[in-house]
Structure formats: structure tokens, C-alpha cells
Design a protein around this motif. Structure first.
Motif, short mmCIF file in Angstrom:
data_model
loop_
_atom_site.label_atom_id
_atom_site.label_comp_id
_atom_site.label_asym_id
_atom_site.label_seq_id
_atom_site.Cartn_x
_atom_site.Cartn_y
_atom_site.Cartn_z
N LYS A 101 0.73 -1.38 -0.01
CA LYS A 101 0.19 -0.10 -0.01
C LYS A 101 0.85 1.33 -0.05
O LYS A 101 0.72 2.17 -0.68
CB LYS A 101 -0.93 -0.02 1.15
CG LYS A 101 -1.87 1.24 1.19
CD LYS A 101 -2.78 1.10 2.58
CE LYS A 101 -3.52 2.53 2.75
NZ LYS A 101 -4.53 2.52 3.94
N ASP A 102 1.89 1.33 0.70
CA ASP A 102 2.78 2.51 0.94
C ASP A 102 3.68 2.54 -0.28
O ASP A 102 4.17 3.81 -0.38
CB ASP A 102 3.41 2.38 2.29
CG ASP A 102 2.61 2.91 3.56
OD1 ASP A 102 1.36 3.24 3.36
OD2 ASP A 102 2.91 2.98 4.62
N PHE A 103 3.98 1.60 -1.04
CA PHE A 103 5.09 1.72 -2.01
C PHE A 103 4.61 1.30 -3.36
O PHE A 103 5.53 1.33 -4.11
CB PHE A 103 6.31 0.88 -1.48
CG PHE A 103 6.99 1.51 -0.21
CD1 PHE A 103 7.49 2.76 0.07
CD2 PHE A 103 6.95 0.69 0.94
CE1 PHE A 103 8.13 3.32 1.01
CE2 PHE A 103 7.50 1.20 2.35
CZ PHE A 103 8.14 2.39 2.27
N GLY A 104 3.47 0.88 -3.50
CA GLY A 104 3.00 0.38 -4.71
C GLY A 104 3.31 1.71 -5.82
O GLY A 104 3.70 1.21 -7.06
N ASP A 134 7.42 1.21 -9.48
CA ASP A 134 8.18 1.11 -10.78
C ASP A 134 9.06 2.20 -10.96
O ASP A 134 10.10 2.06 -11.83
CB ASP A 134 6.76 1.44 -11.80
CG ASP A 134 5.86 0.31 -11.95
OD1 ASP A 134 6.22 -0.64 -11.46
OD2 ASP A 134 4.77 0.67 -12.41
N PHE A 135 9.04 3.30 -10.11
CA PHE A 135 10.08 4.22 -10.31
C PHE A 135 11.46 3.69 -9.97
O PHE A 135 12.53 4.03 -10.38
CB PHE A 135 9.66 5.60 -9.39
CG PHE A 135 10.83 6.55 -9.21
CD1 PHE A 135 11.47 7.09 -10.13
CD2 PHE A 135 11.33 6.68 -7.81
CE1 PHE A 135 12.55 8.24 -9.92
CE2 PHE A 135 12.37 7.52 -7.49
CZ PHE A 135 13.07 8.17 -8.60
N TRP A 136 11.13 3.04 -8.75
CA TRP A 136 12.59 2.27 -8.23
C TRP A 136 13.15 1.27 -9.26
O TRP A 136 14.28 1.22 -9.32
CB TRP A 136 12.32 1.80 -6.89
CG TRP A 136 12.08 2.62 -5.67
CD1 TRP A 136 12.55 3.73 -5.72
CD2 TRP A 136 11.47 2.37 -4.62
NE1 TRP A 136 12.78 4.46 -4.52
CE2 TRP A 136 11.72 3.56 -3.77
CE3 TRP A 136 10.80 1.42 -3.98
CZ2 TRP A 136 11.19 3.64 -2.74
CZ3 TRP A 136 10.16 1.38 -2.74
CH2 TRP A 136 10.49 2.61 -1.89
N SER A 148 17.52 -2.54 -6.65
CA SER A 148 16.59 -3.96 -5.78
C SER A 148 16.07 -3.36 -4.75
O SER A 148 16.46 -2.43 -4.06
CB SER A 148 17.83 -4.99 -5.60
OG SER A 148 18.08 -5.41 -6.77
N VAL A 149 15.03 -3.78 -4.39
CA VAL A 149 14.11 -3.31 -3.03
C VAL A 149 13.80 -4.40 -2.21
O VAL A 149 13.23 -5.45 -2.66
CB VAL A 149 12.81 -2.58 -3.61
CG1 VAL A 149 12.22 -2.01 -2.25
CG2 VAL A 149 13.25 -1.54 -4.59
N THR A 194 0.89 14.05 -5.68
CA THR A 194 0.89 15.37 -5.73
C THR A 194 1.67 16.02 -6.89
O THR A 194 1.31 16.65 -7.65
CB THR A 194 0.72 16.14 -4.36
OG1 THR A 194 -0.19 15.62 -3.59
CG2 THR A 194 0.38 17.66 -4.65
N ASP A 195 2.96 15.56 -6.70
CA ASP A 195 3.92 16.15 -7.58
C ASP A 195 4.98 15.06 -7.94
O ASP A 195 6.20 15.09 -7.43
CB ASP A 195 4.74 17.48 -7.12
CG ASP A 195 5.40 18.13 -8.04
OD1 ASP A 195 5.62 17.81 -9.17
OD2 ASP A 195 5.71 19.43 -7.84
N LYS A 196 4.63 14.06 -8.67
CA LYS A 196 5.40 13.07 -8.86
C LYS A 196 6.72 13.28 -9.64
O LYS A 196 7.79 12.90 -9.54
CB LYS A 196 4.75 11.97 -9.89
CG LYS A 196 5.33 10.72 -10.00
CD LYS A 196 4.25 9.81 -10.79
CE LYS A 196 3.08 9.45 -10.04
NZ LYS A 196 2.40 8.60 -10.79
#
Length: 322
Positions: free
Chosen positions: A116-119, A123-125, A131-132, A305-307
Motif C-alpha cells: 500500500k505504501d510503496f506500490g 515502478d520508479f525504483w 533492488s528493493v 501530488t507532484d510526481k
């Protein structure tokens, strides 16, 4: 005789009212502490919505959050299980990339989840060769532990995850710690520990400064409660559960001793964690530091808000400290 009788009646009524007020304060505080730290939240909180956070409802944001969370959950990952230094079982999800430039250790927030917090950011990472390791915080979801300590205990779990990543990926690949909300506080409190040299940076989005500070803010500003006596009782209940006090340590304490580069992010319209807490952290930070304040963003909504600006600042942070 009559006056004596009336005095006794008045005194008795006063004692009764005082006792009822004290009992009411105790019950209210006990309920709020259960909501804050117990693994299993009281059922009534399921219907309370945003009473505590006062975050403004944004249907587009919630829809994107839900879609991205499902996408990340369905992505192939390695479930990792380790034991924390105190024996609590911790669970994480590792998604490696080919030829990584860095590894991100991501810590989610209070009563939330890794997906939920990093979905929305996953993709940006991935697109930027990260690697995450998505950690599940203790006291939540699949990790062990009966309680959440708002970063006080979780900061040590960060060290255990750093050790796992180093063993898995080697010590040459830079590690960055990332967190949102309570996850941000977790990684900022970890900044005060003796971090290994392969930890090149910390990115903290909308973190609070300490359990006591955020509880006081939520009680007074969002719930319109007088914190005084309730605060004393809350700290006592917290200490009974976790053997630490709500003000034993703070992100400010950690950052005064921090040598690791830190990127602090916050939205100006955060109704849960006031942006002033990030300004306080920035002022306290003794190491290299960067600041991104996103106009109009509510709690955890800066990336939404400001990707473009968010990604630009994060990439510049990597370019400088990789």
C-alpha cells in the motif's frame, strides 16, 4: 449540623464527579493506546475512518493507491524471513533487479502495508535500477511482535535488514533507507545508530519526531482532547507494554548524531503529521541534508501530488551520494 451535612454531601458529590472523570480519562486513554500500539486494533476503529489522521479524502489518490498496491503484491518477489536482535520474527519481500545501482530498504507506516505504501513508487525504483527489500514492520501484517513502538524498537530492526541485504548483495552496492510516516520515523531514528558505510542515504517522507509528539498532536488537534493527564497515563501504558517511554528517543536526537545523508520530504497540507516536524528534523540534522516540501500535499500524498518533482529530487540525491 445542617451545614455539616450539606458539606458532606457536596464533598461526596465532588469526589464522585472527580472519580468519574478520572475513570473516563483512563478508559479513553486505554482505548487510544490500544489503537496506537496493539497489533489488533479495537473493532470500532474499523468504522472510524480518518478520525485520527484527518486526512482529506481523495478518490483519485485512493484508487491509484489500491491499483498500485495490487500490482506490487502480484509482482514476483522473494519472501524473506529473519529474526530481529530481540528474537522477533520479521518478514520482508525482496525484488531484485539485474545489475542494481543501489538497494532500497523500504519501511511502511502505521497500520499500513508494504504494498500500500510503496506500490505507486515501485515502478520508479525498478526503472532506476534499484533492488528493493520491502520490510513488514513488527507488530503488523506477517511480522511478529504484539506491539508497534512508533520507531523506538523498529529502528533496531533496520540494522537487521541492512545486515541481510549486505550478506545477500555484498557491501559494494549502496544501500538507501526509505520510509513513509511511521516508516520515515523508523529510518530517521535508525540514523542515530552506528550504520555501516554501505548505507549511503536515508529518504524520509512525512515522518513524526517521537511517539509522544505525534500523540500529543493527534489528541489536541485532531481529537480535541486535553493531553495532560491522558498523556501521563498513555506513557505509563506504553511503558508497560514496551519497556520504553514515549519520549525516550526522537528523530531529533538521532539526527543530531547523524552522519548519513538525509532527504526529508513532507506535504504542506498534512493533517496527520504536521510539516513543522520535518522542519524540526531538518534543523537538527548534523549530516548532509536535503529538503523537499510539496505544496498542497496531505499525509503520504507528496509523490501523488507532484510526481515529477519528487522523482527529480530523489534522482539528484542518488546522483550525489551513490
Amino acid at each position: 449540623m445542617m451545614r455539616s451535612h450539606q458539606l458532606k454531601q457536596t464533598t461526596g458529590a465532588f469526589v464522585a464527579v472527580t472519580a468519574m472523570a478520572a475513570l473516563s480519562a483512563y478508559c479513553t486513554t486505554k482505548f487510544l493506546v490500544q489503537v496506537a500500539v496493539d497489533r489488533k486494533s479495537p473493532h470500532v476503529m474499523e468504522k472510524a475512518g480518518n478520525l485520527l489522521s484527518r486526512t482529506q479524502k481523495d478518490d483519485l489518490f485512493l484508487s491509484e493507491l489500491d491499483t498500485a498496491a495490487k500490482r506490487l503484491e502480484e509482482k514476483e518477489n522473494e519472501t524473506v524471513k529473519i529474526n530481529a536482535a530481540d528474537g522477533v520474527a520479521l518478514v520482508g519481500h525482496f525484488i531484485p533487479c539485474e545489475h542494481p545501482k543501489r538497494v532500497v530498504i523500504a519501511m511502511h507506516g502505521w497500520r499500513s502495508s508494504w504494498a500500500k505504501d510503496f506500490g505507486t513508487m515501485a515502478d520508479f525504483w525498478e526503472d532506476n535500477h534499484c533492488s528493493v527489500l520491502y520490510a513488514e514492520q513488527r507488530g503488523q501484517n506477517n511480522s511478529g511482535g504484539d506491539y508497534m513502538s512508533f520507531g523506538l524498537t523498529e529502528r533496531y530492526d533496520v540494522l537487521d535488514w541492512i545486515n541481510w541485504v549486505t550478506e545477500r548483495c555484498g557491501s559494494e552496492v549502496p544501500i538507501y533507507l526509505a520510509g513513509v510516516s511511521m516508516g520515515a520515523t523508523t529510518v530517521l531514528m535508525a540514523a542515530g545508530l552506528d550504520l555501516p558505510d554501505n548505507v549511503h542515504g536515508i529518504a524520509a517522507d512525512c515522518g513524526f519526531t517521537s511517539p509522544q509528539a505525534i500523540w500529543r498532536h493527534v489528541a489536541s488537534k485532531n481529537l480535541h482532547l486535553i493531553y495532560g493527564l491522558k498523556g501521563i497515563m498513555a506513557d505509563s501504558m506504553f511503558k508497560q507494554r514496551l519497556q520504553v517511554s514515549t519520549d525516550d528517543y526522537s528523530t531529533v536526537d538521532a539526527l543530531k548524531a547523524c552522519k548519513t545523508p538525509v532527504l526529508l520530504i513532507h506535504g504542506t497540507d498534512d493533517h496527520f503529521v504536521p510539516v513543522e516536524m520535518t522542519y524540526e528534523n531538518y534543523t537538527a540534522c548534523a549530516g548532509p541534508k536535503k529538503l523537499l516540501i510539496v505544496p498542497g500535499a496531505d499525509h503520504g500524498m507528496s509523490y501523488f501530488t507532484d510526481k515529477e518533482k519528487y522523482e527529480q529530487v530523489v534522482k539528484e540525491f542518488w546522483d550525489e551520494f551513490d
